[in-house]
Design a protein around this motif. Sequence first.
Motif, short mmCIF file in Angstrom:
data_model
loop_
_atom_site.label_atom_id
_atom_site.label_comp_id
_atom_site.label_asym_id
_atom_site.label_seq_id
_atom_site.Cartn_x
_atom_site.Cartn_y
_atom_site.Cartn_z
N ALA A 288 0.82 -1.22 0.00
CA ALA A 288 0.00 0.00 0.00
C ALA A 288 0.85 1.27 0.00
CB ALA A 288 -0.93 0.01 1.20
N VAL A 289 2.10 1.15 0.37
CA VAL A 289 2.97 2.32 0.33
C VAL A 289 4.16 2.15 -0.63
CG1 VAL A 289 2.42 3.03 2.69
CG2 VAL A 289 4.38 1.58 2.30
N SER A 290 4.42 0.91 -1.02
CA SER A 290 5.61 0.66 -1.85
C SER A 290 5.28 0.40 -3.32
CB SER A 290 6.36 -0.56 -1.32
OG SER A 290 6.79 -0.33 -0.01
N ASP A 291 4.09 -0.08 -3.61
CA ASP A 291 3.76 -0.46 -4.99
C ASP A 291 2.99 0.65 -5.70
OD1 ASP A 291 4.89 -2.76 -4.18
OD2 ASP A 291 3.19 -4.06 -4.62
N ILE A 292 3.39 0.91 -6.93
CA ILE A 292 2.71 1.96 -7.70
C ILE A 292 1.79 1.32 -8.73
CG2 ILE A 292 4.48 3.70 -7.33
CD1 ILE A 292 5.62 3.03 -10.09
N TYR A 293 0.76 2.04 -9.10
CA TYR A 293 -0.18 1.54 -10.12
C TYR A 293 -0.85 2.75 -10.78
CZ TYR A 293 -4.19 2.61 -7.09
OH TYR A 293 -5.14 3.25 -6.32
N GLU A 294 -1.45 2.51 -11.93
CA GLU A 294 -2.21 3.59 -12.58
C GLU A 294 -3.59 3.60 -11.95
OE1 GLU A 294 -2.13 3.46 -16.81
OE2 GLU A 294 -0.02 4.04 -16.91
N PRO A 295 -4.01 4.75 -11.40
CA PRO A 295 -5.25 4.74 -10.62
C PRO A 295 -6.54 4.69 -11.44
CG PRO A 295 -4.32 6.94 -10.70
CD PRO A 295 -3.34 6.04 -11.39
N GLY A 296 -6.44 4.99 -12.74
CA GLY A 296 -7.66 4.98 -13.55
C GLY A 296 -8.58 6.13 -13.15
N SER A 297 -9.87 5.90 -13.27
CA SER A 297 -10.84 7.00 -13.19
C SER A 297 -10.95 7.68 -11.84
CB SER A 297 -12.22 6.49 -13.62
OG SER A 297 -12.17 6.09 -14.98
N VAL A 298 -10.41 7.06 -10.79
CA VAL A 298 -10.41 7.76 -9.48
C VAL A 298 -9.69 9.10 -9.62
CG1 VAL A 298 -9.63 7.61 -7.08
CG2 VAL A 298 -10.48 5.57 -8.22
N MET A 299 -8.76 9.14 -10.57
CA MET A 299 -7.95 10.36 -10.78
C MET A 299 -8.83 11.52 -11.27
SD MET A 299 -4.80 10.90 -10.28
CE MET A 299 -3.81 12.36 -10.46
N LYS A 300 -10.00 11.19 -11.83
CA LYS A 300 -10.88 12.27 -12.33
C LYS A 300 -11.31 13.19 -11.18
CE LYS A 300 -12.49 9.53 -16.21
NZ LYS A 300 -13.36 8.39 -16.56
N ILE A 301 -11.30 12.68 -9.96
CA ILE A 301 -11.63 13.53 -8.81
C ILE A 301 -10.62 14.68 -8.72
CG2 ILE A 301 -11.84 13.58 -6.29
CD1 ILE A 301 -12.52 10.58 -6.37
N ILE A 302 -9.35 14.33 -8.89
CA ILE A 302 -8.29 15.35 -8.80
C ILE A 302 -8.41 16.36 -9.94
CG2 ILE A 302 -5.78 15.70 -8.76
CD1 ILE A 302 -6.88 14.20 -6.30
N THR A 303 -8.66 15.82 -11.15
CA THR A 303 -8.79 16.71 -12.32
C THR A 303 -9.95 17.69 -12.11
OG1 THR A 303 -7.99 14.87 -13.67
CG2 THR A 303 -9.03 16.70 -14.84
N ALA A 304 -11.08 17.16 -11.63
CA ALA A 304 -12.26 18.02 -11.42
C ALA A 304 -11.98 19.04 -10.31
CB ALA A 304 -13.46 17.15 -11.04
N ALA A 305 -11.33 18.62 -9.25
CA ALA A 305 -11.03 19.53 -8.14
C ALA A 305 -10.13 20.67 -8.63
CB ALA A 305 -10.35 18.77 -7.01
N ALA A 306 -9.15 20.32 -9.47
CA ALA A 306 -8.23 21.34 -9.99
C ALA A 306 -8.98 22.33 -10.88
CB ALA A 306 -7.11 20.66 -10.76
#
Lengths: 575, 131
Positions: A288-306
């Motif tokens: 949960a802190v060491s592995d990276i992944y592409e988050p997919g659509s959850v990232m749209k929250i950040i885009t919308a907030a920005a």
Amino acid sequence: MAHQRAKRTSRVWLPAIAFTVFAVLVLARLVQVQILQHDQYAEEARSELYSSDTVFARRGAILDRNGFLLAMSMDTWDLYVASRVWKDDKTARSAAEAISEATGHDATYLRTLVKESGLVDVLVARDVPYDAGKALLDANVPGLVGLPNTVRVHPAGNLASSVIGIIGADNTGLTGIEAWYDSELLGTPGRVIFERDTTGSPIPYGETFTTEPVPGPDIILTIDRRMQFTAERSLQRAIEKHDASSGAIIIMDPQTGDILALATHPRLTFNTLDLSDPKQVQLLRNSAVSDIYEPGSVMKIITAAAAIDAELVTPSTTYEDTGIAYVFGVPLYNWNNGVYGEQTMTGVLQQSINTGAVFMMEKLGVGLFHQYLDAFGFGRTTGIDVSGEAAGLVRRPTDPGWSPVDAAAQSFGQAISVTPIQLVTALAATINGGRLIEPRLVKAMVARDGTRDELSSQVIGQPISPETSAIMRSMLGNVIDPGWYHPGKPHLYSAGGKSGTANVPINAGYDDTQIVSFAGFAPLQDPRILILVKLDENADLVTGTEAAGPIFAALVDEVLGYLGIPPDIEQVAAR
Amino acid sequence: MTALERTAPKTYRGFSLPKIGVSGWVIAGALIVSASAMAPVIQNSLMTTQGRNLQVLEGQHTTLRIEIRQLEAEIARLVSVERIARRASEIGLVPGASTIFVTIGEAGPEPPKIPAEHLLEHSEPGSGLAP
């Protein structure tokens, strides 16, 4: 009779001179030994007479936020045998039998070990339980010497094992909290200096100087064992149901950054850990802190907030979705190749429309979009207090092979890699009034004298305004409660959230396997918990909404009920 | 009669020791000297005994401290969520279907004690952190 007078001779001086030279030499040697090299010889004499031992301090315990023990040190004995005492076969045989009975080691093996080691003192058993070891030592088994030691035990079993981590044979932390807080937990070792006899054993009632060891403080985690158990059980069931390879669930208090539960699968098991097995070594990593992944659509929250924070769009801003967005001639499609027509920004989140995310990113421009990504903490570690944190990857215009398509893809969670903890930290900022708070796993330390040192939360940024945050809560509430059935909607509490489904990137594109997730919070207006559910490579290939959404909903009902928060959905509360 | 006429033998006067005046002071002095000589021996013996007793008591203290720790670990194991869930399952308990929330005006019961060594030692009875 006349006395004959002795004839004068000079030979009489020879012994006198010889004695004088000898006396001078002795004197010179005395001066050398007693005066010139006094310190050196005094030190040698002391080292002959005195011996010393390090007394390790008891390692501090690790407790959950309510004071329940998760890891503690128990006293044990390391048993040594003085090999020269065992030179006599009869003695060795009877002593080995006695040790064998108490420790379970084979007596023949013990005798061979001592005989062939070539050492003066041979370690024959490590971490023998205190009672058994004391009984052996009280029985005066020939040649047996016991040195006190401690062993780490985990009364709650493997609960939160990936958070707690492990320690090595020398009692130093290797992973997890044990490693991060090693210097604190370890305490200060003490020292015993004692007079010894010719065999090196302490002389009874001889001079002894002791520096008492100072035990390490106990560490109070932010983890709640009940929530941790619930999260681990939910994750285990989800992994089995969707035939996923791995996964993680994080439950955070978005107002303080406290990690209330952090479950990973697979997880290490303390009692069966075998570090010679490479697969098990992998488990030492907290995914949960060491592995990276592409988050997919959850990232749209950040885009919308920005985009909302920059006042470039509002939740009701509309655009026309044609199913394709062209970025520098490259077509980008919606996740299901759907065409949604005219949509608001809330609709973009509800339907998870990729072209809508690209629309918002283009409004921002690459520079401003990346400024917001930086402000939310992407591409750098969050500072969580556990070892092995990864920083994630954000492709930037300065990177080789950069394309504007990368920024467009980042708006819907591709061409960017995050860790689950990084994503949760950023999402907390979108709903808690815009404060980016350093996530933490330890809330206090308690010294042996009872002094409690509370560690405070650290606000490390303000990526968006409180007003934008309030808007985001409302928009995300509409995602979970769109007016039709949504698997991520809790039965008892209002909530907000967003799903994500992303294919796994490989060298030349994307694999068929996917990572599904759902991130949400509850209650809607005053969030007390933020939950991220992530499942890797689910073989049934259902989406994040279908696979992770119901887990989120169930967790909200269970965890908020446990926290004693009354339901805020009227029809259910009234029943 | 000759025999009767013999004169009585002379009384043997022998060697008599000169009388020495033994006063209370001399006895006291002798006692003081003896006591002074014995004092270090007695003191040493007492110290050795006390030292031995202290060593035994320290050993008992260590043993008790370790027993307390063992009991703490045992308590922690018995109250672990995993064990309780397993035990509940063994005796046929199942999770409740729904939670009913009731709002009441009275103060709730005191929170349970925290089963951690330092908190037991240093906190007031009944004090505990809210979950």
